[in-house]
Design a protein around this motif. Structure first.
Motif, PDB file in Angstrom:
ATOM      1  N   ALA A  89      -4.284  35.566 138.723  1.00  0.00           N
ATOM      2  CA  ALA A  89      -3.600  34.523 137.962  1.00  0.00           C
ATOM      3  C   ALA A  89      -4.606  33.632 137.235  1.00  0.00           C
ATOM      4  CB  ALA A  89      -2.717  33.690 138.889  1.00  0.00           C
ATOM      5  N   LEU A  90      -5.708  33.297 137.916  1.00  0.00           N
ATOM      6  CA  LEU A  90      -6.746  32.484 137.287  1.00  0.00           C
ATOM      7  C   LEU A  90      -7.342  33.209 136.089  1.00  0.00           C
ATOM      8  CD1 LEU A  90      -8.463  29.874 137.476  1.00  0.00           C
ATOM      9  CD2 LEU A  90     -10.083  31.183 138.877  1.00  0.00           C
ATOM     10  N   THR A  91      -7.532  34.506 136.220  1.00  0.00           N
ATOM     11  CA  THR A  91      -8.050  35.313 135.115  1.00  0.00           C
ATOM     12  C   THR A  91      -7.121  35.261 133.913  1.00  0.00           C
ATOM     13  OG1 THR A  91      -9.164  36.822 136.654  1.00  0.00           O
ATOM     14  CG2 THR A  91      -8.746  37.643 134.438  1.00  0.00           C
ATOM     15  N   LEU A  92      -5.833  35.385 134.161  1.00  0.00           N
ATOM     16  CA  LEU A  92      -4.846  35.351 133.077  1.00  0.00           C
ATOM     17  C   LEU A  92      -4.816  33.989 132.387  1.00  0.00           C
ATOM     18  CD1 LEU A  92      -1.918  37.318 134.737  1.00  0.00           C
ATOM     19  CD2 LEU A  92      -3.274  38.038 132.758  1.00  0.00           C
ATOM     20  N   PHE A  93      -5.150  32.938 133.124  1.00  0.00           N
ATOM     21  CA  PHE A  93      -5.191  31.602 132.563  1.00  0.00           C
ATOM     22  C   PHE A  93      -6.195  31.521 131.413  1.00  0.00           C
ATOM     23  CE2 PHE A  93      -6.855  27.139 132.812  1.00  0.00           C
ATOM     24  CZ  PHE A  93      -5.685  26.502 132.410  1.00  0.00           C
ATOM     25  N   ALA A  94      -7.246  32.327 131.480  1.00  0.00           N
ATOM     26  CA  ALA A  94      -8.231  32.379 130.396  1.00  0.00           C
ATOM     27  C   ALA A  94      -7.901  33.468 129.384  1.00  0.00           C
ATOM     28  CB  ALA A  94      -9.629  32.612 130.969  1.00  0.00           C
ATOM     29  N   ILE A  95      -7.427  34.607 129.857  1.00  0.00           N
ATOM     30  CA  ILE A  95      -7.207  35.741 128.967  1.00  0.00           C
ATOM     31  C   ILE A  95      -6.029  35.513 128.022  1.00  0.00           C
ATOM     32  CG2 ILE A  95      -6.488  38.168 128.922  1.00  0.00           C
ATOM     33  CD1 ILE A  95      -8.297  38.690 131.248  1.00  0.00           C
ATOM     34  N   ALA A  96      -4.977  34.858 128.492  1.00  0.00           N
ATOM     35  CA  ALA A  96      -3.800  34.645 127.646  1.00  0.00           C
ATOM     36  C   ALA A  96      -4.139  33.929 126.342  1.00  0.00           C
ATOM     37  CB  ALA A  96      -2.717  33.899 128.432  1.00  0.00           C
ATOM     38  N   PRO A  97      -4.804  32.759 126.375  1.00  0.00           N
ATOM     39  CA  PRO A  97      -5.162  32.123 125.100  1.00  0.00           C
ATOM     40  C   PRO A  97      -6.195  32.916 124.309  1.00  0.00           C
ATOM     41  CG  PRO A  97      -6.131  30.911 126.952  1.00  0.00           C
ATOM     42  CD  PRO A  97      -5.151  31.896 127.529  1.00  0.00           C
ATOM     43  N   ALA A  98      -7.048  33.663 125.005  1.00  0.00           N
ATOM     44  CA  ALA A  98      -8.026  34.492 124.297  1.00  0.00           C
ATOM     45  C   ALA A  98      -7.327  35.522 123.423  1.00  0.00           C
ATOM     46  CB  ALA A  98      -8.952  35.185 125.305  1.00  0.00           C
ATOM     47  N   LEU A  99      -6.232  36.073 123.914  1.00  0.00           N
ATOM     48  CA  LEU A  99      -5.491  37.084 123.161  1.00  0.00           C
ATOM     49  C   LEU A  99      -4.603  36.467 122.084  1.00  0.00           C
ATOM     50  CD1 LEU A  99      -4.415  39.569 125.989  1.00  0.00           C
ATOM     51  CD2 LEU A  99      -6.511  39.506 124.635  1.00  0.00           C
ATOM     52  N   LEU A 100      -4.043  35.302 122.373  1.00  0.00           N
ATOM     53  CA  LEU A 100      -3.134  34.678 121.411  1.00  0.00           C
ATOM     54  C   LEU A 100      -3.865  34.150 120.178  1.00  0.00           C
ATOM     55  CD1 LEU A 100      -0.794  32.720 123.868  1.00  0.00           C
ATOM     56  CD2 LEU A 100      -0.207  34.727 122.492  1.00  0.00           C
ATOM     57  N   TRP A 101      -5.097  33.662 120.372  1.00  0.00           N
ATOM     58  CA  TRP A 101      -5.842  33.064 119.260  1.00  0.00           C
ATOM     59  C   TRP A 101      -7.245  33.672 119.172  1.00  0.00           C
ATOM     60  CZ3 TRP A 101      -3.176  29.754 122.806  1.00  0.00           C
ATOM     61  CH2 TRP A 101      -1.972  29.236 122.317  1.00  0.00           C
ATOM     62  N   TRP A 102      -7.325  34.991 119.141  1.00  0.00           N
ATOM     63  CA  TRP A 102      -8.608  35.668 119.169  1.00  0.00           C
ATOM     64  C   TRP A 102      -9.457  35.436 117.919  1.00  0.00           C
ATOM     65  CZ3 TRP A 102      -8.702  38.969 115.057  1.00  0.00           C
ATOM     66  CH2 TRP A 102      -7.471  39.489 114.607  1.00  0.00           C
ATOM     67  N   ASP A 103      -8.875  34.902 116.857  1.00  0.00           N
ATOM     68  CA  ASP A 103      -9.609  34.696 115.607  1.00  0.00           C
ATOM     69  C   ASP A 103      -9.989  33.239 115.357  1.00  0.00           C
ATOM     70  OD1 ASP A 103      -7.018  33.892 115.329  1.00  0.00           O
ATOM     71  OD2 ASP A 103      -6.736  34.716 113.311  1.00  0.00           O
TER      72      ASP A 103
END
Length: 359
Positions: free
Chosen positions: A311-325
């Motif tokens: 869950a902690l990992t997803l806390f970082a990965i989710a915004p990384a994927l949503l705003w990767w640019d």
């Protein structure tokens, strides 16, 4: 698709065979040290799960070894990964390889990736820093350091059933998504094929812990993710270079905080093992007492620890994927993640665990 299925099923079958015939190799492969600060199992277990993942990767690459221009990217990455995987596996079998030696061999693997795959960090979108990274030698040194560090980070977080392997699989799925978004089929394939190999191992590792990832597996996964991340950002200017940090935020922050804690707070060598990582604290101060109170065994507490870190990992990965640019959003969420990690660690270590973390 055939390559993905081959990597999954051969990894799955290879893991099954390692477990089934462990009596033949346990004198070499078993993790028999049950007393170390990072040991939470009660019986001897094979720690060569990385072999299964390597077999899955090799199988998926057989049909894609060469193209008209020579060896394919898949084959080159697999070859570059050999030093990192081999030294980790040597440690799994002999238990005598020093951390410094493992880092040196992983650095050699990273250097090979820089030279033969063009995996180089050449921008951070920071004036001055980007000028330095435009100098090839500086870019190579910085990249080797970064790849080696992330590979070692996966070895650090490999403490409980399913932890490092699922963090790796989640990250790889994120890399595959961004690869698809920018139309990079090669990076998407490299991400998915490793994720498939990990899943074949994961089904035997979690939740029962019938086999462990081992140093070989942890270094292989971390190295593969590091190289794919660097290559993906280097191949596409539209991807923020800070995406590479945010999508790997959990293992990176865990490693940096561990170095700070051991070196500056405890006065110990950063390579010295201890039992107060974040995942260890969650196990000891949240899950283990509750499982004892409910008359569950320690194994159940072990299995319940990893989902907290997923869950902690997803806390970082989710915004990384949503705003990767977006550099601004990537940096903002990276800072939020770092502050949240330190706050959470401090609350748990001082016996003030947030109520929402208790099952």
């Amino acid at each position: 698709m055939i390559g993905l299925l081959a990597s999954f099923f051969l990894s799955f079958i290879a893991t099954l065979l390692i477990i089934r015939f462990q009596s033949l190799h346990s004198h070499l492969s078993a993790d028999s040290d049950l007393s170390g600060p990072q040991k939470f199992h009660q019986v001897s277990v094979p720690r060569i799960g990385g072999v299964s993942i390597a077999i899955g990767i090799f199988a998926s690459t057989l049909s894609r070894l060469q193209s008209d221009d020579g060896l394919t990217t898949e084959a080159l990455l697999m070859i570059c990964a050999v030093p990192a995987f081999a030294i980790g596996l040597t440690e799994d079998l002999t238990k005598i390889v020093s951390a410094r030696t493992r880092l040196a061999f992983t650095a050699i693997a990273a250097l090979l990736a820089c030279i033969y795959l063009g995996a180089q960090i050449n921008r951070l979108d920071i004036p001055g820093v980007d000028y330095l990274l435009s100098i090839s030698l500086i870019a190579i040194i910085f990249t080797v350091f970064a790849i080696t560090g992330l590979a070692n980070a996966y070895n650090i977080i490999d403490g409980f059933n399913g932890l490092a392997s699922m963090v790796g699989a989640i990250t790889l799925m994120g890399l595959a998504y961004v690869s698809f978004a920018v139309g990079d089929s090669i990076m998407m394939y490299l991400s998915l094929v490793m994720a498939a190999s990990i899943l074949g191992f994961f089904l035997w590792n979690y939740p029962r812990g019938l086999i462990f990832l081992g140093d070989g597996g942890a270094y292989l996964i971390g190295f593969w993710i590091a190289v794919v991340t660097v290559m993906l950002v280097a191949r596409h200017e539209s991807i923020s270079p800070w995406f590479a940090l945010l999508i790997n935020a959990y293992p990176i922050v865990e490693t940096l905080f561990t170095i700070y804690r051991r070196k500056f707070r405890q006065g110990k060598s950063p390579g010295h093992p201890d039992g107060i990582h974040l995942h260890t604290l969650i196990y000891r101060r949240i899950l283990n007492p509750i499982c004892h109170a409910h008359k569950d065994d320690l194994f159940t507490a072990n299995a319940k620890t990893s989902p907290y870190l997923w869950a902690l990992t997803l806390f970082a990965i989710a915004p990384a994927l949503l705003w990767w640019d977006s550099n601004v959003i990537q940096i903002t969420f990276l800072l939020i993640f770092m502050v949240s990690y330190v706050w959470l660690y401090k609350r748990i270590v001082t016996f003030r665990t947030p109520g929402w973390m208790r099952p």
